[in-house]
Motif scaffolding. Structure first.
Motif, short mmCIF file in Angstrom:
data_model
loop_
_atom_site.label_atom_id
_atom_site.label_comp_id
_atom_site.label_asym_id
_atom_site.label_seq_id
_atom_site.Cartn_x
_atom_site.Cartn_y
_atom_site.Cartn_z
N ALA A 170 -2.77 2.17 -43.96
CA ALA A 170 -1.47 1.53 -43.69
C ALA A 170 -1.63 0.05 -43.37
CB ALA A 170 -0.78 2.22 -42.52
N ASN A 171 -2.78 -0.54 -43.75
CA ASN A 171 -3.07 -1.93 -43.42
C ASN A 171 -2.05 -2.91 -43.97
OD1 ASN A 171 -5.28 -1.28 -41.97
ND2 ASN A 171 -6.79 -2.18 -43.36
N ALA A 172 -1.32 -2.54 -45.01
CA ALA A 172 -0.38 -3.47 -45.62
C ALA A 172 0.77 -3.80 -44.68
CB ALA A 172 0.16 -2.89 -46.92
N ASP A 173 0.96 -3.01 -43.65
CA ASP A 173 2.04 -3.23 -42.70
C ASP A 173 1.66 -4.38 -41.77
OD1 ASP A 173 4.13 -3.12 -40.97
OD2 ASP A 173 3.62 -1.18 -40.09
N VAL A 174 2.42 -5.50 -41.80
CA VAL A 174 2.10 -6.64 -40.95
C VAL A 174 2.35 -6.33 -39.48
CG1 VAL A 174 2.54 -8.32 -42.76
CG2 VAL A 174 4.42 -7.64 -41.26
N GLY A 175 3.19 -5.31 -39.22
CA GLY A 175 3.41 -4.87 -37.86
C GLY A 175 4.57 -5.55 -37.16
N ARG A 176 5.43 -4.75 -36.57
CA ARG A 176 6.45 -5.29 -35.67
C ARG A 176 5.81 -5.58 -34.32
NH1 ARG A 176 12.45 -2.83 -36.57
NH2 ARG A 176 12.53 -3.03 -38.83
N THR A 177 6.54 -6.23 -33.45
CA THR A 177 5.99 -6.55 -32.14
C THR A 177 6.30 -5.43 -31.15
OG1 THR A 177 7.98 -7.93 -31.80
CG2 THR A 177 5.93 -9.04 -32.38
N ASP A 178 5.25 -4.79 -30.64
CA ASP A 178 5.39 -3.68 -29.71
C ASP A 178 5.80 -4.17 -28.33
OD1 ASP A 178 5.31 -1.09 -30.46
OD2 ASP A 178 3.27 -0.69 -29.79
N ALA A 179 5.42 -5.40 -28.00
CA ALA A 179 5.78 -5.98 -26.70
C ALA A 179 6.12 -7.44 -26.89
CB ALA A 179 4.63 -5.82 -25.71
N MET A 180 7.16 -7.91 -26.19
CA MET A 180 7.55 -9.31 -26.19
C MET A 180 7.81 -9.71 -24.75
SD MET A 180 10.12 -9.38 -29.52
CE MET A 180 10.04 -11.16 -29.77
N VAL A 181 7.06 -10.70 -24.28
CA VAL A 181 7.14 -11.11 -22.88
C VAL A 181 7.34 -12.61 -22.79
CG1 VAL A 181 5.94 -11.18 -20.65
CG2 VAL A 181 5.63 -9.21 -22.19
N LEU A 182 8.32 -13.04 -22.00
CA LEU A 182 8.51 -14.45 -21.69
C LEU A 182 7.65 -14.78 -20.48
CD1 LEU A 182 12.40 -14.69 -22.10
CD2 LEU A 182 10.65 -15.45 -23.72
N ALA A 183 6.71 -15.71 -20.66
CA ALA A 183 5.75 -16.03 -19.60
C ALA A 183 5.90 -17.49 -19.15
CB ALA A 183 4.33 -15.79 -20.10
N ARG A 184 5.88 -17.67 -17.84
CA ARG A 184 6.00 -19.02 -17.27
C ARG A 184 5.11 -19.13 -16.04
NH1 ARG A 184 11.48 -20.89 -14.30
NH2 ARG A 184 10.81 -19.18 -12.97
N VAL A 185 4.52 -20.30 -15.85
CA VAL A 185 3.71 -20.54 -14.66
C VAL A 185 4.32 -21.68 -13.87
CG1 VAL A 185 1.45 -21.22 -13.76
CG2 VAL A 185 1.60 -19.78 -15.81
N LEU A 186 4.74 -21.41 -12.63
CA LEU A 186 5.14 -22.44 -11.68
C LEU A 186 3.93 -22.63 -10.78
CD1 LEU A 186 8.80 -21.37 -10.79
CD2 LEU A 186 8.03 -23.04 -12.50
N LYS A 187 3.21 -23.72 -10.95
CA LYS A 187 1.89 -23.89 -10.36
C LYS A 187 1.85 -23.57 -8.87
CE LYS A 187 -2.08 -26.91 -9.90
NZ LYS A 187 -2.66 -28.25 -10.11
N ASP A 188 0.92 -22.67 -8.53
CA ASP A 188 0.65 -22.22 -7.16
C ASP A 188 1.85 -21.53 -6.51
OD1 ASP A 188 -1.90 -23.19 -7.41
OD2 ASP A 188 -1.52 -25.04 -6.33
N GLN A 189 2.89 -21.25 -7.31
CA GLN A 189 4.05 -20.52 -6.80
C GLN A 189 4.13 -19.12 -7.41
OE1 GLN A 189 7.87 -22.66 -6.77
NE2 GLN A 189 6.75 -24.55 -7.14
N SER A 190 4.25 -19.07 -8.72
CA SER A 190 4.42 -17.75 -9.35
C SER A 190 4.05 -17.78 -10.82
CB SER A 190 5.87 -17.28 -9.21
OG SER A 190 6.74 -18.13 -9.95
N ILE A 191 3.58 -16.62 -11.28
CA ILE A 191 3.46 -16.34 -12.71
C ILE A 191 4.57 -15.35 -13.02
CG2 ILE A 191 2.03 -15.32 -14.52
CD1 ILE A 191 -0.42 -16.19 -12.92
N ASP A 192 5.52 -15.77 -13.85
CA ASP A 192 6.68 -14.95 -14.16
C ASP A 192 6.52 -14.33 -15.55
OD1 ASP A 192 7.99 -15.70 -11.75
OD2 ASP A 192 8.56 -17.60 -12.68
N LEU A 193 6.60 -13.02 -15.62
CA LEU A 193 6.45 -12.28 -16.87
C LEU A 193 7.69 -11.41 -17.06
CD1 LEU A 193 2.76 -11.17 -16.22
CD2 LEU A 193 3.49 -13.08 -17.67
N VAL A 194 8.55 -11.80 -17.97
CA VAL A 194 9.82 -11.10 -18.18
C VAL A 194 9.83 -10.46 -19.57
CG1 VAL A 194 12.33 -11.32 -18.27
CG2 VAL A 194 11.03 -12.68 -16.62
#
Length: 327
Positions: free
Chosen positions: A73-97
């Motif tokens: 089944a290699n011909a399948d380019v693949g859909r995205t199983d996971a999509m995450v919005l990632a942001r880093v506010l330095k020394d405050q938080s890593i946000d993964l939505v």
């Protein structure tokens, strides 16, 4: 200035230069196999920019064995199983939505690598990458697929991204194994339904961690939202392991992990940089890690979901560089 002081200064400068050369050499070694996609001219260049991280469901590149799937089944380019919005506010938080893969969106027309264009359509957001990648092979991640996914997310959220990263399934397994495993906690029902996953909290290898995060049918309530909770548990577990590493003793482990991962990853130009790595590691040590899922409502279209009005608060926080709403 005395001769001794001059010699001392020369020695200090020499050490700094050598360390700098070693760091640069290490960086180029780490990124030597990394696929790099040209940056969108409208990309957000702020330090608090948001990045899109995707895991594509493909059988190519050694992923078939991990997925216990037919390699034909290699011909399948693949859909995205996971999509995450990632942001880093330095020394405050890593946000993964997380954005549920079953979220209905309007995907605009996307240009493929052969010059053709897709038709604008309303469908699940996880189709965006596959639509853009339709003219490409499946062995490596597609730049056109990445750009189409970025466009779909921008249309959904209303803000520009700083860039994006596409990983394949094998890359997830390799990260966990390079870290020596991660601790995951499974309920009795999850352990009974997911092969190889033990009940309770245990250190597991990459194969088991991937199975835990990917399983859907027959696990929990069978929804993508339930699976996202397990994906987020894995993200936190990986970050917890990285937090436990020390510098400089564990730098070789980090360098090897990043180098090995590069063969399973495509990143937008400017994403993998010294400054971004420094901000990420510093925030892992000193800040918090927030994992959330965008608020959604059930749709009348085939049991899918749509972003709710409450999701707009997340879009504002991301675009303004302010903390996310409390979950």
């Amino acid at each position: 200035m005395s001769k001794m002081v001059r010699r001392l200064l020369i020695a200090v400068v020499a050490v700094i230069v050598v360390l700098g050369l070693v760091a640069v050499a290490g960086f180029f070694w780490v990124t030597s196999g990394l696929g790099v996609s040209k940056r969108d001219p409208n990309a957000d260049t702020r330090k608090e920019a948001v990045y899109l991280v995707m895991i594509r469901d493909t059988r190519a590149g050694g992923n078939a064995d991990l997925l216990n799937a037919d390699a034909s089944a290699n011909a399948d380019v693949g859909r995205t199983d996971a999509m995450v919005l990632a942001r880093v506010l330095k020394d405050q938080s890593i946000d993964l939505v997380s954005i549920p893969r079953d979220t209905l969106v309007d995907i605009p027309a996307c240009e493929r690598s052969d010059g053709t264009k897709t038709e604008p359509q309303r469908t699940k957001i996880n189709a965006a990458y596959a639509l853009g990648a339709g003219a490409d092979g499946s062995e490596e991640a597609s730049e056109a697929g990445m750009r189409c996914a970025e466009r779909a997310v921008t249309w959904l959220t209303g803000f520009s991204l700083g860039g994006s990263v596409v990983l394949d399934s094998k890359g997830v397994e390799d990260v966990v194994d390079q870290l020596g495993g991660v601790e995951l906690c499974a309920t009795p029902e999850q352990a009974a339904a997911i092969p190889g996953v033990p009940e309770g909290c245990h250190m597991v290898d990459g194969q088991t961690a991937f199975n835990f995060s990917r399983a859907r049918k027959g696990v929990d309530d069978g929804s993508d939202l339930a699976r996202i909770q397990r994906q987020q548990q894995l993200l936190k577990a990986v970050i917890q392991q990285v937090r436990g590493l020390s510098v400089p003793q564990d730098v070789p482990t980090l360098l090897t992990m990043a180098h090995d991962l590069s063969g399973h990853m495509l990143a937008t130009e400017g994403v993998v940089t010294f400054s971004n790595a420094q901000r990420m590691l510093s925030t892992m040590k000193h800040g918090s890690v927030n994992t959330q899922t965008i608020p959604v409502n059930l749709s009348s279209e085939g049991g899918n979901v749509v972003a709710s009005e409450e999701a707009k608060a997340y879009w504002r926080a991301f675009s303004q560089g302010t903390p996310l709403p409390a979950s």
